[in-house]
Each structure stands twice: as structure tokens, then as C-alpha cells.
Write an enzyme that holds these catalytic residues in place. Structure first.
Site, PDB file in Angstrom:
ATOM      1  N   HIS A 134      19.832  44.808  31.519  1.00 32.28           N
ATOM      2  CA  HIS A 134      20.998  45.680  31.341  1.00 32.28           C
ATOM      3  C   HIS A 134      22.283  44.876  31.543  1.00 32.28           C
ATOM      4  O   HIS A 134      23.215  44.946  30.727  1.00 32.28           O
ATOM      5  CB  HIS A 134      20.917  46.844  32.329  1.00 32.28           C
ATOM      6  CG  HIS A 134      22.206  47.596  32.509  1.00 32.28           C
ATOM      7  ND1 HIS A 134      22.724  48.435  31.544  1.00 32.28           N
ATOM      8  CD2 HIS A 134      23.105  47.622  33.536  1.00 32.28           C
ATOM      9  CE1 HIS A 134      23.867  48.952  31.975  1.00 32.28           C
ATOM     10  NE2 HIS A 134      24.129  48.471  33.175  1.00 32.28           N
TER      11      HIS A 134
ATOM     12  N   ASP B 284      44.094  34.300   8.103  1.00 31.20           N
ATOM     13  CA  ASP B 284      42.717  34.400   8.605  1.00 31.20           C
ATOM     14  C   ASP B 284      42.635  33.618   9.902  1.00 31.20           C
ATOM     15  O   ASP B 284      43.630  33.048  10.354  1.00 31.20           O
ATOM     16  CB  ASP B 284      41.706  33.835   7.574  1.00 31.20           C
ATOM     17  CG  ASP B 284      40.332  34.476   7.721  1.00 31.20           C
ATOM     18  OD1 ASP B 284      39.820  34.529   8.864  1.00 31.20           O
ATOM     19  OD2 ASP B 284      39.772  34.945   6.710  1.00 31.20           O
TER      20      ASP B 284
ATOM     21  N   TRP C 246      20.818  39.178  36.942  1.00 30.40           N
ATOM     22  CA  TRP C 246      21.539  38.408  35.916  1.00 30.40           C
ATOM     23  C   TRP C 246      22.118  37.115  36.480  1.00 30.40           C
ATOM     24  O   TRP C 246      22.447  36.197  35.733  1.00 30.40           O
ATOM     25  CB  TRP C 246      22.642  39.259  35.276  1.00 30.40           C
ATOM     26  CG  TRP C 246      23.936  39.307  36.036  1.00 30.40           C
ATOM     27  CD1 TRP C 246      24.202  40.051  37.136  1.00 30.40           C
ATOM     28  CD2 TRP C 246      25.134  38.566  35.755  1.00 30.40           C
ATOM     29  NE1 TRP C 246      25.485  39.828  37.567  1.00 30.40           N
ATOM     30  CE2 TRP C 246      26.092  38.912  36.731  1.00 30.40           C
ATOM     31  CE3 TRP C 246      25.504  37.634  34.779  1.00 30.40           C
ATOM     32  CZ2 TRP C 246      27.372  38.379  36.768  1.00 30.40           C
ATOM     33  CZ3 TRP C 246      26.787  37.104  34.828  1.00 30.40           C
ATOM     34  CH2 TRP C 246      27.708  37.473  35.807  1.00 30.40           C
TER      35      TRP C 246
ATOM     36  N   SER D 281      28.043  30.394  21.296  1.00 33.02           N
ATOM     37  CA  SER D 281      28.784  31.344  20.456  1.00 33.02           C
ATOM     38  C   SER D 281      30.158  31.640  21.063  1.00 33.02           C
ATOM     39  O   SER D 281      31.181  31.636  20.358  1.00 33.02           O
ATOM     40  CB  SER D 281      27.979  32.630  20.308  1.00 33.02           C
ATOM     41  OG  SER D 281      28.759  33.639  19.752  1.00 33.02           O
ATOM     42  N   SER D 282      30.173  31.889  22.377  1.00 29.14           N
ATOM     43  CA  SER D 282      31.447  32.224  23.038  1.00 29.14           C
ATOM     44  C   SER D 282      32.420  31.055  22.983  1.00 29.14           C
ATOM     45  O   SER D 282      33.620  31.245  22.756  1.00 29.14           O
ATOM     46  CB  SER D 282      31.214  32.584  24.501  1.00 29.14           C
ATOM     47  OG  SER D 282      30.449  33.728  24.582  1.00 29.14           O
TER      48      SER D 282
ATOM     49  N   HIS E 220      33.025  34.264  38.432  1.00 28.49           N
ATOM     50  CA  HIS E 220      34.232  35.044  38.726  1.00 28.49           C
ATOM     51  C   HIS E 220      35.241  35.009  37.580  1.00 28.49           C
ATOM     52  O   HIS E 220      35.724  36.067  37.167  1.00 28.49           O
ATOM     53  CB  HIS E 220      34.884  34.691  40.059  1.00 28.49           C
ATOM     54  CG  HIS E 220      35.793  35.810  40.441  1.00 28.49           C
ATOM     55  ND1 HIS E 220      35.339  36.980  40.996  1.00 28.49           N
ATOM     56  CD2 HIS E 220      37.108  35.997  40.212  1.00 28.49           C
ATOM     57  CE1 HIS E 220      36.340  37.833  41.122  1.00 28.49           C
ATOM     58  NE2 HIS E 220      37.433  37.265  40.662  1.00 28.49           N
TER      59      HIS E 220
ATOM     60  N   GLU F   7      34.457  34.813  34.659  1.00 28.11           N
ATOM     61  CA  GLU F   7      33.801  35.660  33.654  1.00 28.11           C
ATOM     62  C   GLU F   7      34.265  37.118  33.786  1.00 28.11           C
ATOM     63  O   GLU F   7      34.472  37.813  32.791  1.00 28.11           O
ATOM     64  CB  GLU F   7      32.282  35.548  33.808  1.00 28.11           C
ATOM     65  CG  GLU F   7      31.453  36.539  33.009  1.00 28.11           C
ATOM     66  CD  GLU F   7      31.504  36.317  31.502  1.00 28.11           C
ATOM     67  OE1 GLU F   7      31.942  35.223  31.077  1.00 28.11           O
ATOM     68  OE2 GLU F   7      31.116  37.225  30.757  1.00 28.11           O
TER      69      GLU F   7
ATOM     70  N   TYR G 212      37.093  38.087  34.633  1.00 29.73           N
ATOM     71  CA  TYR G 212      38.425  38.185  34.012  1.00 29.73           C
ATOM     72  C   TYR G 212      38.349  38.008  32.503  1.00 29.73           C
ATOM     73  O   TYR G 212      39.185  38.552  31.771  1.00 29.73           O
ATOM     74  CB  TYR G 212      39.393  37.206  34.684  1.00 29.73           C
ATOM     75  CG  TYR G 212      39.660  37.679  36.088  1.00 29.73           C
ATOM     76  CD1 TYR G 212      40.567  38.711  36.328  1.00 29.73           C
ATOM     77  CD2 TYR G 212      38.930  37.201  37.151  1.00 29.73           C
ATOM     78  CE1 TYR G 212      40.752  39.216  37.592  1.00 29.73           C
ATOM     79  CE2 TYR G 212      39.100  37.701  38.428  1.00 29.73           C
ATOM     80  CZ  TYR G 212      40.017  38.706  38.644  1.00 29.73           C
ATOM     81  OH  TYR G 212      40.187  39.226  39.893  1.00 29.73           O
TER      82      TYR G 212
ATOM     83  N   SER H  94      48.517  47.053  27.298  1.00 31.77           N
ATOM     84  CA  SER H  94      49.930  46.688  27.155  1.00 31.77           C
ATOM     85  C   SER H  94      50.454  46.945  25.738  1.00 31.77           C
ATOM     86  O   SER H  94      51.668  46.952  25.523  1.00 31.77           O
ATOM     87  CB  SER H  94      50.133  45.207  27.498  1.00 31.77           C
ATOM     88  OG  SER H  94      49.669  44.950  28.791  1.00 31.77           O
TER      89      SER H  94
ATOM     90  N   HIS I 233      33.852  34.199  47.273  1.00 33.56           N
ATOM     91  CA  HIS I 233      33.845  35.528  47.899  1.00 33.56           C
ATOM     92  C   HIS I 233      32.588  36.313  47.502  1.00 33.56           C
ATOM     93  O   HIS I 233      32.302  37.342  48.081  1.00 33.56           O
ATOM     94  CB  HIS I 233      35.135  36.314  47.593  1.00 33.56           C
ATOM     95  CG  HIS I 233      35.322  36.742  46.181  1.00 33.56           C
ATOM     96  ND1 HIS I 233      36.546  36.872  45.583  1.00 33.56           N
ATOM     97  CD2 HIS I 233      34.438  37.097  45.211  1.00 33.56           C
ATOM     98  CE1 HIS I 233      36.407  37.271  44.344  1.00 33.56           C
ATOM     99  NE2 HIS I 233      35.140  37.415  44.090  1.00 33.56           N
ATOM    100  N   HIS I 234      31.863  35.806  46.499  1.00 32.72           N
ATOM    101  CA  HIS I 234      30.596  36.449  46.118  1.00 32.72           C
ATOM    102  C   HIS I 234      29.465  36.034  47.053  1.00 32.72           C
ATOM    103  O   HIS I 234      28.367  36.554  46.927  1.00 32.72           O
ATOM    104  CB  HIS I 234      30.212  36.064  44.687  1.00 32.72           C
ATOM    105  CG  HIS I 234      31.145  36.624  43.658  1.00 32.72           C
ATOM    106  ND1 HIS I 234      30.971  37.867  43.088  1.00 32.72           N
ATOM    107  CD2 HIS I 234      32.270  36.126  43.092  1.00 32.72           C
ATOM    108  CE1 HIS I 234      31.936  38.098  42.219  1.00 32.72           C
ATOM    109  NE2 HIS I 234      32.747  37.054  42.213  1.00 32.72           N
TER     110      HIS I 234
ATOM    111  N   THR J 245      48.149  41.532  39.732  1.00 29.17           N
ATOM    112  CA  THR J 245      47.578  42.780  39.221  1.00 29.17           C
ATOM    113  C   THR J 245      48.522  43.936  39.522  1.00 29.17           C
ATOM    114  O   THR J 245      48.743  44.817  38.685  1.00 29.17           O
ATOM    115  CB  THR J 245      46.187  43.038  39.853  1.00 29.17           C
ATOM    116  OG1 THR J 245      45.413  41.848  39.732  1.00 29.17           O
ATOM    117  CG2 THR J 245      45.467  44.175  39.148  1.00 29.17           C
TER     118      THR J 245
ATOM    119  N   LYS K  25      51.293  44.069  37.103  1.00 36.15           N
ATOM    120  CA  LYS K  25      50.927  44.666  35.827  1.00 36.15           C
ATOM    121  C   LYS K  25      50.903  46.197  35.922  1.00 36.15           C
ATOM    122  O   LYS K  25      51.438  46.893  35.058  1.00 36.15           O
ATOM    123  CB  LYS K  25      49.564  44.145  35.350  1.00 36.15           C
ATOM    124  CG  LYS K  25      49.547  42.649  35.155  1.00 36.15           C
ATOM    125  CD  LYS K  25      48.302  42.171  34.473  1.00 36.15           C
ATOM    126  CE  LYS K  25      48.311  42.500  33.019  1.00 36.15           C
ATOM    127  NZ  LYS K  25      49.401  41.867  32.281  1.00 36.15           N
TER     128      LYS K  25
ATOM    129  N   ARG L  37      21.032  47.356  46.666  1.00 35.85           N
ATOM    130  CA  ARG L  37      20.957  47.377  45.207  1.00 35.85           C
ATOM    131  C   ARG L  37      19.645  46.741  44.738  1.00 35.85           C
ATOM    132  O   ARG L  37      18.936  46.138  45.533  1.00 35.85           O
ATOM    133  CB  ARG L  37      22.168  46.660  44.593  1.00 35.85           C
ATOM    134  CG  ARG L  37      22.285  45.231  45.003  1.00 35.85           C
ATOM    135  CD  ARG L  37      23.590  44.591  44.593  1.00 35.85           C
ATOM    136  NE  ARG L  37      23.676  44.360  43.157  1.00 35.85           N
ATOM    137  CZ  ARG L  37      24.454  43.433  42.586  1.00 35.85           C
ATOM    138  NH1 ARG L  37      25.205  42.648  43.344  1.00 35.85           N
ATOM    139  NH2 ARG L  37      24.491  43.291  41.286  1.00 35.85           N
TER     140      ARG L  37
END
Lengths: 62, 534
Positions: B78, B107, B143, B170-171, B254, B256, B258, B269, B303-304, B329, B332, B451
Site C-alpha cells: 500500500h 513542450d 516500505w 523514472s523519477s 525525509h 521524499e 517534501y 498557491s 528525527h525518524h 511552513t 506559507k 502500527r
């Protein structure tokens, strides 16, 4: 006005920018593997003499 | 004669290939954008079906429907599908559609590379999904692929690693294309600080992608060599360090987060000024805030992993740097709120999704601040509180951002207006059920429910039932989304070229229906200035 993408200089810039960022991506890939190897080499852990998964040879790993 | 020749020339240029060739050999940014979005939608529903299995099993304590191994496969798959298959391709699809239109380019800069970037994905996800049918089942270690657990995977292990490499490639290729397009293909007069904020957010996202996707590739390559070639990067028995994998993974992981959320900042925006009929408040500070968030995302990764044990100085550094993200943040959120202040607000579906983003993403942001506090994190680590936190960031954050973008630009893409009443139903059902689904998970986590488990202690039953009901409601209400798009494309009322009266930007200066090729002649400076009224 023809769009500047037809301009050879623009094409060269596009190719250069793409190559630059491609090389940066490759550099990050290689750098992190090299850093890991360097860090691995700097630890004085014993080389395992038994097949992995036996649970032995872990004493000195930390 | 000249006019006739010009018309014939234009007609030749507006010729579009038909049949399967149009899609397999696609180099047109609109076609490739559509393929990315359709692919992302497909993966969203496959990943969503897996979420339904998870919530069905968790509806009450005990094992009801699936065995624990399969349950863990579902949580792992998932996540991989939603992150790499749904959200990231959806952003790339929106980038493909919108960036050339918004910067006045005909293009993307590298159209064939663009085609290649897309067509890698179906192969990657076919490999990933087929792991569910190999001996030992799909990946079940989460994951994050933490060793040593991930190294104990069955036949699926090398397939997952290969699939992740393909997704990463690809990314990276997509990100290179975006950067090259933005840096080299902008129309004359489209200065960097005239670019729409969606383009800015994608430029910064693309830099993040270039920097961190190779790091993930490096990490999984080392996992692969540990598993098959006798290296011991992460195997303690050979002097390796499993914690080092966590450092490397989260150095990718991390930023990722963002990568998944910054383009949503860009879309919101665009939408809030359009439906407030006011220019964005603090355009330049918005750009600097996105860039600051991107920079800070590189120095907060640990922090993870506070609970793995680290020096006090490290804990303090990562705690404070994480809290620092609240500053840009907050800038914003302040700017979006101030844009709306005394504006002529209307609440069409894109604005509703953007506002829900604003409120609900902020909830995810606040719970993120709670998780940044080291002693509190020791309590929250690996509980449902974390699940609630990142789902608030990613569902009403990234997913609502994508939906807002699709509802905003769909009339431009199809030259038809969708059923707004139905879209409002979609919004309200999504907004209500997403809270029913995820808010109770905060309580479960604070009460100590871990979890990634298929069974739980009986005292967690009530909130789990409510959360599962929310999940089924949210899942079902998402079926409206493809139906609304399909109905719009087939039989929507014709939309005006500027579908929303407050919308600004070069894309709204183009005629509807959109020609197959756009901006073959660069837009004039006056047009760019008109579009850049921010």
C-alpha cells in the site's frame, strides 16, 4: 518569431543541463555507496567464519 | 497564398497520431501528462483496495480475513504503491501538462526521455505487484525496507529491489526533464521570479528528486549485495550496521515527504488567489519559503530514528532543525490566509479542496511538531499516532492537492466543465470521511496501539471500528472522482478559455479546446506580464 528551441545554442544548453544533472544523480548514487564502504572498512569487526544466520560471530559487531 | 501556406503548416503541426501509436510513441507533453495521471489514478485505486483490506482486518480484534504475513504485505505494498505509483506519477503528470503551458514552452525539453520516463513505470509496478504471487508472498517488512527484516524476504526481495530501481530511474529522468525545461525553455520575458508558484514548487521538487532518489537506489543496491553477493553493509555479523541503513534511507525518506507535498503547495498557491480574486500575498517569500523547506528537509532525517539511540547533541540538533521547518511552513500558511483576507471568495471544487488542504495539512504539521519532541517521540514511535500524522500530511495534503489541481485545470485540458455539484459531493464526502478515518488513529496511538499489526488489544476496538468505517466511506467516495472526469470528458458543457474568472497565468490565455501543440510561437511580453500578476 520562431521559438528559440530551434536555436543550436539553446539545444547545446539543454544537453549540457541534462548531462550535468544526470552526473549529479550518478554522483549521489556512487557517493553514498562509497561512504558506506569507507565506514564499513573503518569498523574493526571480525570477519564471519560461519554461514550467516547462525547467530555466531556477532559479539564484536557493535 | 501565404495565408494558405501558413494554415497548411499549422494544420500539419496540429496533426496528432491516432491509435496505440499516439500513446506508445508519445512525445507530446499533454499526452504523456495524461498517461501519467491515468496511471496514477489506477495505482491510487489498487493501493486504496489494499488499504481497504487493512482496515477490514482491523475492524475488530482478532484475525478475521487475512493471515499476518499477507497483512504485512498489504501495508508494505500500500505504501509503495501510494508513494511511488500514485502521488509521484500524479505530480509528474501535472508537471507535464502544466509546466510547458505555464512557462510558454512548446513542450518539455526532452520529449523522448519524457516518453521513456513514463513507460518505465508500468513495468516497474507490474514487477512490484507480481511479487504478491511468488513463493513467500510480497514484501512484508514495511516500505522502509529495514534490514535485517527485509533481508529475510523470499523470492520477492530481488523483484522489489529491481522495481524500486526502475521507479527511481523514472523519477530522476522526469526530474531532469523538468529542470531542463524550466531553465532552458521559458519564453523570452518569463524571468524566474515571474514564474507561477506551481512551476517554482516543481523546480525545487525536481532538485530534491535528483539529490535523494539516487541515495535510495544506493541503499537498495547495498541491500541487494548484502543478500546475494556476500557483502555485509547492514549485516551485524560481518561488521555491518543496520542502523546505517536507517540513516541512508531517511536521508532519502525525509526529503521524499517534501517531494510529495511541495507541488501541492504550488497548486494551492495557484488556486487560492484565483478564487479570492486577489494576487498571492508575498510571492517572493513563498518562493523562499519553499526553498527553505527543501533545504531543511536534508538536515532533519534522524528525527525518524530517535529511538535507535543517538548522542544527546544529535537528538537536540535533529529536534530543533525539525521544529525550524515550522517557520517557512508558517510563512506559507500566513500568506495563503492573507491572500484570502478581504478577497471576493467563492467556493468552487478546487477552492474547497485547497481550503481543506490548508486546515487538514496544518493538523498533520502540528502532530509532526509533537513527533519532533524527543522525549514525546519515545512514546509515539511506531504507534498509530505516527500513522495518523503522516496520513494527515499525505491524504488531505498531497492527495487533496492533486485533486484540487485536477479540478482546477480539467476545464482547460478537456475544454469542458465538469459537474460541479457532483464534485462538491466528492469533496464533502472526502473531507468528512478522511477525518473519520484518520483522526481516531491519534487516540489509538496515544493509547499505545502499535502500527503494522493485524490484531490488537480489545481496548482499541471502538476507535478502530470508527476508523474502518471512515476508510470504507472515503474509499467509496473516491469512485466519484474518475466518474466526474469521465462524464466531463464525454459530455461536459463547453468551458470558456478562462474557465475561472479569477484565474491568471499563461495557460488561461490559450484557446479552448487546447491545440495539440501550444506556444509554438512564444507568448508576448505583455501576455506574460498579464499572466504574472502575482
Amino acid at each position: 518569431m520562431a521559438f528559440p528551441v530551434d536555436d543550436p545554442e539553446r539545444r547545446r544548453r539543454i544537453r549540457r543541463t541534462a548531462l550535468l544533472f544526470g552526473l549529479i544523480a550518478v554522483a549521489f548514487y556512487v557517493a553514498f555507496i562509497v561512504l558506506s564502504i569507507v565506514r564499513h572498512a573503518s569498523t574493526d569487526a571480525p570477519t564471519p567464519t560461519l554461514p550467516r544466520g547462525t547467530g555466531e560471530g556477532r559479539e564484536g559487531a557493535s | 497564398m501565404v495565408d494558405h501556406a501558413a494554415t497548411a503548416h499549422d494544420a500539419h503541426h496540429d496533426h496528432k497520431p491516432h491509435g496505440w501509436r499516439r500513446w506508445v510513441y508519445a512525445t507530446n507533453h499533454k499526452d504523456i501528462g495524461t498517461m501519467y495521471l491515468v496511471f496514477a489514478g489506477l495505482m491510487f485505486f489498487v493501493g486504496g483496495a489494499m488499504a481497504m483490506v487493512i482496515r477490514l482486518e482491523l475492524f475488530k480484534p482478532g484475525l478475521q480475513f487475512v493471515d499476518p504475513q499477507f497483512f504485512n504485505s498489504m501495508t508494505t505494498m500500500h505504501a509503495l504503491l501510494m508513494i511511488f505509483g500514485a502521488v509521484m506519477p500524479a505530480w509528474t503528470g501535472l508537471a507535464n501538462w502544466q509546466i510547458p503551458l505555464m512557462v510558454g514552452a512548446p513542450d518539455m525539453a526532452l520529449p523522448r526521455l519524457n516518453n521513456f520516463s513514463f513507460w518505465i513505470l508500468p513495468f516497474a509496478f507490474t514487477i512490484l505487484l507480481s511479487t504478491l504471487f511468488v513463493p513467500g508472498g510480497g514484501p512484508a517488512g514495511g516500505w522502509t525496507l529495514y534490514p535485517p527484516l527485509s533481508l529475510q524476504g523470499g523470492d520477492s526481495f530481488p523483484m522489489v529491489i529491481f522495481a524500486i530501481h526502475l521507479m527511481g530511474a523514472s523519477s530522476i529522468l522526469g526530474a531532469i526533464n523538468v529542470i531542463v525545461t524550466i531553465l532552458n525553455m521559458r519564453a523570452p520575458g518569463m524571468g524566474l521570479l515571474r514564474m507561477p508558484l506551481f512551476v517554482w514548487s516543481w523546480l525545487i521538487t525536481a532538485y530534491l528528486l535528483i539529490a535523494v532518489m539516487p541515495v535510495l537506489a544506493g541503499a537498495v543496491t547495498m541491500l541487494l549485495t548484502d543478500h546475494f553477493f556476500g557483502t555485509t553493509f547492514f549485516t551485524a555479523a560481518g561488521g555491518g550496521d543496520p542502523v546505517m541503513f536507517q540513516h541512508i534511507f531517511w536521508f532519502f525518506g525525509h526529503p521524499e515527504v517534501y517531494i510529495l507535498i511541495l507541488p501541492a503547495f504550488g497548486i494551492v498557491s495557484e488556486i487560492i488567489p484565483a478564487f479570492s480574486r486577489k494576487p498571492i500575498f508575498g510571492y517572493e517569500t513563498m518562493v523562499y519559503a519553499i526553498a527553505s523547506i527543501a533545504f531543511l528537509s536534508f538536515i532533519v532525517w534522524a528525527h525518524h530514528m530517535f529511538t535507535v539511540g543517538m548522542p544527546l547533541a544529535g537528538q537536540l540538533f535533529f529536534m530543533l532543525s525539525t521544529m525550524l521547518i515550522a517557520v517557512p511552513t508558517g510563512v506559507k500558511v500566513f500568506n495563503w490566509s492573507t491572500t484570502m483576507w478581504k478577497g471576493s471568495l467563492t467556493f468552487e471544487p478546487p477552492m474547497l479542496f485547497a481550503l481543506a488542504f490548508l486546515f487538514l495539512f496544518s493538523i498533520g504539521g502540528f502532530s509532526g511538531l509533537m513527533l519532533a519532541i524527543v522525549p514525546a517521540d519515545f512514546q509515539y514511535q511506531d504507534t498509530y499516532f505516527v500513522v495518523a500524522h503522516f496520513h494527515y500530511v499525505l491524504v488531505p495534503g498531497a492527495i487533496f492537492g492533486i485533486m484540487a489541481g485536477v479540478y482546477y485545470w480539467l476545464p482547460k485540458w478537456t475544454s469542458r466543465m465538469y459537474d460541479q455539484t457532483l464534485a462538491k459531493w466528492h469533496f464533502w464526502l472526502s473531507a468528512i470521511f478522511v477525518n473519520v478515518l484518520f483522526f481516531p488513529q491519534h487516540f489509538l496511538g496515544l493509547a499505545g496501539m502499535p502500527r503494522r499489526i493485524p490484531d490488537y488489544a480489545v481496548q482499541f476496538t471502538d476507535w478502530n471500528m470508527i476508523s474502518s468505517i471512515g476508510a470504507f466511506g472515503f474509499g467509496l467516495s473516491q469512485l466519484l472522482f474518475p466518474y466526474i472526469i469521465w462524464k466531463c470528458a464525454r459530455a461536459g458543457q463547453p468551458a470558456e478559455a478562462r474557465a475561472w474568472d479569477g484565474a491568471h497565468g499563461l495557460e488561461w490565455e490559450l484557446p479552448s479546446p487546447l491545440p495539440y501543440h501550444t506556444w509554438e510561437t512564444a507568448p508576448s511580453d505583455a501576455l506574460i506580464a498579464k499572466g504574472a500578476e502575482h
